[in-house]
Design an enzyme around this catalytic site. Structure first.
Site, PDB file in Angstrom:
ATOM      1  N   HIS A 115      43.865 -10.412  -2.407  1.00 56.86           N
ATOM      2  CA  HIS A 115      45.035 -10.870  -1.655  1.00 56.86           C
ATOM      3  C   HIS A 115      45.900 -11.838  -2.454  1.00 56.86           C
ATOM      4  CE1 HIS A 115      42.423 -14.387  -0.426  1.00 56.86           C
ATOM      5  NE2 HIS A 115      43.578 -15.016  -0.550  1.00 56.86           N
ATOM      6  N   ASP A 145      37.941  -7.722  -1.127  1.00 51.64           N
ATOM      7  CA  ASP A 145      38.936  -8.726  -1.504  1.00 51.64           C
ATOM      8  C   ASP A 145      38.674  -9.280  -2.909  1.00 51.64           C
ATOM      9  OD1 ASP A 145      41.211 -10.233  -1.229  1.00 51.64           O
ATOM     10  OD2 ASP A 145      40.254 -11.846  -0.110  1.00 51.64           O
ATOM     11  N   SER A 223      42.023 -19.975  -3.213  1.00 46.07           N
ATOM     12  CA  SER A 223      41.576 -18.584  -3.197  1.00 46.07           C
ATOM     13  C   SER A 223      41.478 -18.031  -4.614  1.00 46.07           C
ATOM     14  CB  SER A 223      42.546 -17.718  -2.386  1.00 46.07           C
ATOM     15  OG  SER A 223      42.442 -17.991  -1.023  1.00 46.07           O
TER      16      SER A 223
END
Length: 390
Positions: A115, A145, A223
């Site tokens: 993402h 992911d 992230s």
């Protein structure tokens, strides 16, 4: 004579008392000035002494934190993405985003979240020493992911973090997170493993298994950064937080190293993850109402609607539906097998089956327990790679 003595006595007494009073005043004033000066000097001396005494020794835990940070932070990068979006006037305009990544090989392979880089038309990687590189996408896996990108460094001696083993993690174990929250490069936070074996739904709806929960502070921008154990190995990839305020409240999630080591080799070699397929479509969870319609009120599992011709399911003689009926607003096919177990694992919806099959490799065999004609039956299926799209 007495009058003269009396007058002189008063005169000398006055002089004496005046001298005493003047001496006291001068002494007080002098002492006040000295004390005032000595007070400033004393404060300065105390500050200097405090600064010198403040060079205390670090605790063993602090030494470990600083050691790991100095060794590993150069392997954590900032990733800036450029994507194209439509503005209010339907003009295409560039939009920037950012996240973290971790170098996993000195040749320039970088691990991050899918993402973080999804739909990017340009990727810029900034290293710890402020050097910038353009990066290219090597492979992506939406289901977990995970993404791998690569830079072409000017050196073959890049710092990197080895991927460790997440299978033996324990709740309470210390971990460290390094990333770029809110664009603040190379930020270190510490915490513990809060839980293991969590699940997390990816953007494409698949369930990611064995997620690590940690209270190490993770914020937007973290992230794609590493979750590290005290041995200096990557045990997780920070990917999400639970927070109504979109800031850290001590509930962060990381993809485990066990998943990373399964996925990354395929991403580097093929650009995608080679997953097997079963070849059943349109499965329906069997609830109490559907079970009664099927004539088996005790049945649970998922009902097969269709079988893809030539698929592993077809080759194993699994049975699809053949009787079209209408239930409420939907048309469904009855008469197919009801899958109740896969390798002994209970099925309540199609996501459980899909996630389990995706965890396997082409050539693996799985045992399906089905209900056919209201009787249980075991069927072994050899999984295959999906046919290439033409």
């Amino acid at each position: 004579m007495r009058k003269y003595f009396k007058n002189n006595f008063k005169f000398y007494l006055t002089i004496l008392l005046s001298g005493i009073i003047a001496g006291i005043i001068l002494a007080f004033a002098d002492n006040f000035s000295i004390d005032k000066f000595n007070g400033k000097d004393s404060v300065i001396n105390r500050i200097s002494a405090f600064a010198g005494d403040n060079q205390r020794k670090l605790t063993d835990e602090e030494k470990l934190n600083t050691k790991l940070y100095k060794e590993l932070s150069p392997a954590v990068v900032n990733i800036t993405t450029t994507t194209l979006k439509y503005d209010a006037f339907f003009d295409i305009v560039p939009s920037n985003g950012s996240g973290s990544g971790v170098i996993i090989d000195p040749s320039g392979y970088i691990l991050t979240n899918n993402h973080v880089i999804e739909n990017a038309t340009k990727l810029t990687v900034t290293l710890n020493d402020e050097m910038e590189y353009n990066a290219k996408i090597i492979g992506t896996d939406k289901s977990n992911d995970i993404a791998v990108i690569k830079i072409e460094p000017k050196t073959t001696n890049l710092s990197y973090i080895p991927i460790g083993n997440s299978n033996n993690l324990e709740v309470g174990q210390k971990v460290l997170a390094i990333g770029n929250p809110f664009g603040l490069q190379s930020t270190l936070t510490t915490g513990v493993i809060s839980s293991i074996g969590r699940t997390l739904r990816s953007e494409n709806g698949r369930i990611i298994q064995n997620i690590i929960q940690t209270d190490a502070a993770i914020n937007p921008g973290n992230s794609g950064g590493p979750l590290i154990d005290t041995q200096g190995q990557l045990v997780g990839l920070n990917t999400a937080i639970f927070s109504p305020s979109k800031g850290n409240i001590g509930i962060g999630f990381a993809i485990p190293a066990s998943t990373i080591t399964t996925v990354v080799p395929d991403l580097i070699k093929h650009g995608y993850v080679i997953r097997p397929y079963l070849g059943v479509t349109g499965t329906l969870p069997v609830n109490q109402h559907l079970a009664s319609v099927l004539g088996n009120p005790e049945a649970t599992g998922i009902l097969i609607q269709e079988i893809i011709p030539g698929s592993p399911a077809d080759k194993a003689s699994l049975k699809g539906g053949n009787q079209l009926v209408r239930m409420g607003r939907y048309n469904i096919l009855l008469g197919g097998d009801i899958i109740t177990l896969v390798d002994g694992k209970k099925l309540t919806n199609s996501s459980i089956l899909a996630t389990y099959i995706e965890s396997k490799r082409p050539g693996d065999r799985v045992k399906l327990t089905v209900i056919r004609d209201n009787k249980p039956k075991d069927i072994t299926v050899t999984l295959e790679e999906p046919p290439k799209k033409r």
